[in-house]
Motif scaffolding. Structure first.
Motif, PDB file in Angstrom:
ATOM      1  N   GLN A 151      81.702  14.899  79.375  1.00 18.80           N
ATOM      2  CA  GLN A 151      81.947  14.415  77.863  1.00 18.80           C
ATOM      3  C   GLN A 151      81.451  13.261  77.679  1.00 18.80           C
ATOM      4  O   GLN A 151      80.916  12.890  76.649  1.00 18.80           O
ATOM      5  CB  GLN A 151      83.481  14.323  77.925  1.00 18.80           C
ATOM      6  N   GLN A 152      81.125  12.212  78.807  1.00 20.85           N
ATOM      7  CA  GLN A 152      80.658  11.052  78.528  1.00 20.85           C
ATOM      8  C   GLN A 152      79.214  11.334  78.342  1.00 20.85           C
ATOM      9  O   GLN A 152      78.461  10.432  77.783  1.00 20.85           O
ATOM     10  CB  GLN A 152      80.969  10.179  79.959  1.00 20.85           C
ATOM     11  N   ILE A 153      78.723  12.197  79.126  1.00 21.32           N
ATOM     12  CA  ILE A 153      77.183  12.370  78.845  1.00 21.32           C
ATOM     13  C   ILE A 153      76.895  12.746  77.438  1.00 21.32           C
ATOM     14  O   ILE A 153      75.850  12.428  76.979  1.00 21.32           O
ATOM     15  CB  ILE A 153      76.554  13.393  79.873  1.00 21.32           C
ATOM     16  N   ALA A 154      77.768  13.682  77.061  1.00 22.83           N
ATOM     17  CA  ALA A 154      77.460  14.292  75.691  1.00 22.83           C
ATOM     18  C   ALA A 154      77.772  13.102  74.764  1.00 22.83           C
ATOM     19  O   ALA A 154      76.907  12.898  73.693  1.00 22.83           O
ATOM     20  CB  ALA A 154      78.540  15.419  75.564  1.00 22.83           C
ATOM     21  N   GLU A 155      78.672  12.256  74.861  1.00 23.06           N
ATOM     22  CA  GLU A 155      78.761  11.309  73.774  1.00 23.06           C
ATOM     23  C   GLU A 155      77.988  10.259  73.955  1.00 23.06           C
ATOM     24  O   GLU A 155      77.270   9.712  72.767  1.00 23.06           O
ATOM     25  CB  GLU A 155      80.219  10.482  74.286  1.00 23.06           C
ATOM     26  N   THR A 156      77.268   9.920  74.992  1.00 24.49           N
ATOM     27  CA  THR A 156      76.226   8.961  75.126  1.00 24.49           C
ATOM     28  C   THR A 156      74.999   9.790  74.483  1.00 24.49           C
ATOM     29  O   THR A 156      74.154   9.015  73.618  1.00 24.49           O
ATOM     30  CB  THR A 156      75.784   8.690  76.566  1.00 24.49           C
ATOM     31  N   ARG A 157      74.630  11.037  74.758  1.00 25.71           N
ATOM     32  CA  ARG A 157      73.483  11.595  74.118  1.00 25.71           C
ATOM     33  C   ARG A 157      73.742  11.626  72.565  1.00 25.71           C
ATOM     34  O   ARG A 157      72.685  11.729  71.709  1.00 25.71           O
ATOM     35  CB  ARG A 157      73.577  12.934  74.428  1.00 25.71           C
ATOM     36  N   SER A 158      75.162  11.855  72.100  1.00 28.17           N
ATOM     37  CA  SER A 158      75.239  12.096  70.662  1.00 28.17           C
ATOM     38  C   SER A 158      75.024  10.753  70.012  1.00 28.17           C
ATOM     39  O   SER A 158      74.836  10.622  68.571  1.00 28.17           O
ATOM     40  CB  SER A 158      76.603  12.518  70.448  1.00 28.17           C
ATOM     41  N   LEU A 159      75.170   9.471  70.557  1.00 28.61           N
ATOM     42  CA  LEU A 159      74.598   8.359  69.911  1.00 28.61           C
ATOM     43  C   LEU A 159      73.256   7.860  70.100  1.00 28.61           C
ATOM     44  O   LEU A 159      72.662   7.278  69.020  1.00 28.61           O
ATOM     45  CB  LEU A 159      75.498   7.452  70.654  1.00 28.61           C
ATOM     46  N   VAL A 160      72.640   8.289  71.265  1.00 30.21           N
ATOM     47  CA  VAL A 160      71.373   7.864  71.449  1.00 30.21           C
ATOM     48  C   VAL A 160      70.456   8.784  70.759  1.00 30.21           C
ATOM     49  O   VAL A 160      69.459   8.237  70.118  1.00 30.21           O
ATOM     50  CB  VAL A 160      70.925   7.882  72.938  1.00 30.21           C
ATOM     51  N   GLU A 161      70.523   9.998  70.962  1.00 28.51           N
ATOM     52  CA  GLU A 161      69.355  10.888  70.608  1.00 28.51           C
ATOM     53  C   GLU A 161      69.319  11.142  68.992  1.00 28.51           C
ATOM     54  O   GLU A 161      68.086  11.029  68.439  1.00 28.51           O
ATOM     55  CB  GLU A 161      69.709  12.500  71.243  1.00 28.51           C
ATOM     56  N   PRO A 162      70.545  11.333  68.193  1.00 26.33           N
ATOM     57  CA  PRO A 162      70.276  11.342  66.778  1.00 26.33           C
ATOM     58  C   PRO A 162      69.605  10.240  66.076  1.00 26.33           C
ATOM     59  O   PRO A 162      68.710  10.029  65.283  1.00 26.33           O
ATOM     60  CB  PRO A 162      71.589  11.375  66.286  1.00 26.33           C
ATOM     61  N   ALA A 163      69.905   8.927  67.000  1.00 23.85           N
ATOM     62  CA  ALA A 163      69.278   7.516  66.266  1.00 23.85           C
ATOM     63  C   ALA A 163      67.811   7.654  66.580  1.00 23.85           C
ATOM     64  O   ALA A 163      66.688   7.442  65.779  1.00 23.85           O
ATOM     65  CB  ALA A 163      69.852   6.605  67.135  1.00 23.85           C
ATOM     66  N   ALA A 164      67.485   8.007  67.657  1.00 25.99           N
ATOM     67  CA  ALA A 164      66.197   8.380  68.183  1.00 25.99           C
ATOM     68  C   ALA A 164      65.099   9.232  67.363  1.00 25.99           C
ATOM     69  O   ALA A 164      64.087   9.022  66.874  1.00 25.99           O
ATOM     70  CB  ALA A 164      66.018   8.520  69.718  1.00 25.99           C
ATOM     71  N   LEU A 165      65.851  10.323  66.942  1.00 28.07           N
ATOM     72  CA  LEU A 165      65.413  11.303  66.144  1.00 28.07           C
ATOM     73  C   LEU A 165      64.943  10.803  64.738  1.00 28.07           C
ATOM     74  O   LEU A 165      64.031  11.163  64.053  1.00 28.07           O
ATOM     75  CB  LEU A 165      66.266  12.567  65.956  1.00 28.07           C
ATOM     76  N   SER A 166      66.089   9.988  64.210  1.00 26.00           N
ATOM     77  CA  SER A 166      65.581   9.461  62.686  1.00 26.00           C
ATOM     78  C   SER A 166      64.342   8.599  63.027  1.00 26.00           C
ATOM     79  O   SER A 166      63.703   8.428  62.030  1.00 26.00           O
ATOM     80  CB  SER A 166      67.045   8.560  62.448  1.00 26.00           C
ATOM     81  N   LEU A 167      64.215   7.657  64.004  1.00 22.33           N
ATOM     82  CA  LEU A 167      63.078   6.893  64.225  1.00 22.33           C
ATOM     83  C   LEU A 167      61.869   7.820  64.294  1.00 22.33           C
ATOM     84  O   LEU A 167      60.787   7.433  63.721  1.00 22.33           O
ATOM     85  CB  LEU A 167      63.305   6.101  65.546  1.00 22.33           C
ATOM     86  N   ALA A 168      62.041   9.077  65.010  1.00 23.17           N
ATOM     87  CA  ALA A 168      60.901   9.804  65.217  1.00 23.17           C
ATOM     88  C   ALA A 168      60.566  10.295  63.750  1.00 23.17           C
ATOM     89  O   ALA A 168      59.424  10.405  63.526  1.00 23.17           O
ATOM     90  CB  ALA A 168      61.181  10.960  65.878  1.00 23.17           C
TER      91      ALA A 168
END
Length: 203
Positions: free
Chosen positions: A74-91
């Motif tokens: 759950q912690q891994i998923a929570e971290t990914r859900s914070l980091v990856e969408p933000a990175a995708l917006s930058l991409a």
């Protein structure tokens, strides 16, 4: 390849392929005997699995396969859900035509690869997600993605087994279309939902 690397590769594949049950003990002496290596070599391989999140080391209890409902997933998923969408917006904002072409190619490879939790499909799946973020222009973000992806491999496998009817192909297609349409908000929302769904199934 050293003896330790061979044992590590074999154990890693065995854990990901489901040869061990959740919470099953990984006994160094048994593994050493099975692979014909020393106890020290078996322990070294197990410690590498611990480093990847594919095994736990419990005080006075040795090594075990993680639990499907472990808080760590759950912690891994929570971290990914914070980091990856933000990175995708930058991409989406920064990515050029070469990045767009790479996203199309990665999606085409994923869509054309027969589904399997491990093997070719698993690698195509990883490559698609990494390519989505590669346009962000931030190597630290991509390094973080690599670590989190590896740490969550076992959770993904169990999640697909827990819900074999999940239409992951449709989820990936929707994300790709939003990215290529340069709709950063929709792409980020779809990716966040995609990530959190995996953890929700395990609960």
């Amino acid at each position: 390849m050293t003896a330790s690397e061979k044992v590590y590769a074999s154990l890693r594949a065995a854990v990901l392929d489901g040869e061990f049950e959740p919470r099953q003990a990984l006994k160094p002496q048994e593994l050493a005997t099975r692979h014909g290596v020393s106890l020290a070599v078996a322990r070294e391989a197990l410690l590498r699995l611990v480093g990847e999140g594919l095994a736990y080391r419990l005080p006075n209890r040795g090594f075990v396969v993680p639990d499907t409902g472990a808080e760590r997933w759950q912690q891994i998923a929570e971290t990914r859900s914070l980091v990856e969408p933000a990175a995708l917006s930058l991409a989406v904002a920064r990515g050029d035509l070469e990045w767009e072409a790479a996203v199309r190619a990665a999606y085409h490879r994923l869509a054309g690869t027969p589904f399997a939790v491990t093997g070719d499909w698993a690698e195509a799946h990883r490559l698609f997600h990494r390519t989505l973020l590669s346009g962000c222009g931030n190597d630290v973000v991509l390094e973080t993605f690599d670590r989190l992806w590896t740490a969550g491999e076992l959770a993904r496998r169990w999640s697909f087994e827990a819900n074999p009817t999940r239409d992951a192909a449709a989820e990936h297609e929707a994300i790709e279309q939003a990215v290529l349409a340069r709709d950063a908000d929709r792409a980020a929302t779809l990716l966040r939902r995609h990530i959190l769904y995996t953890a929700a199934v395990l609960l």
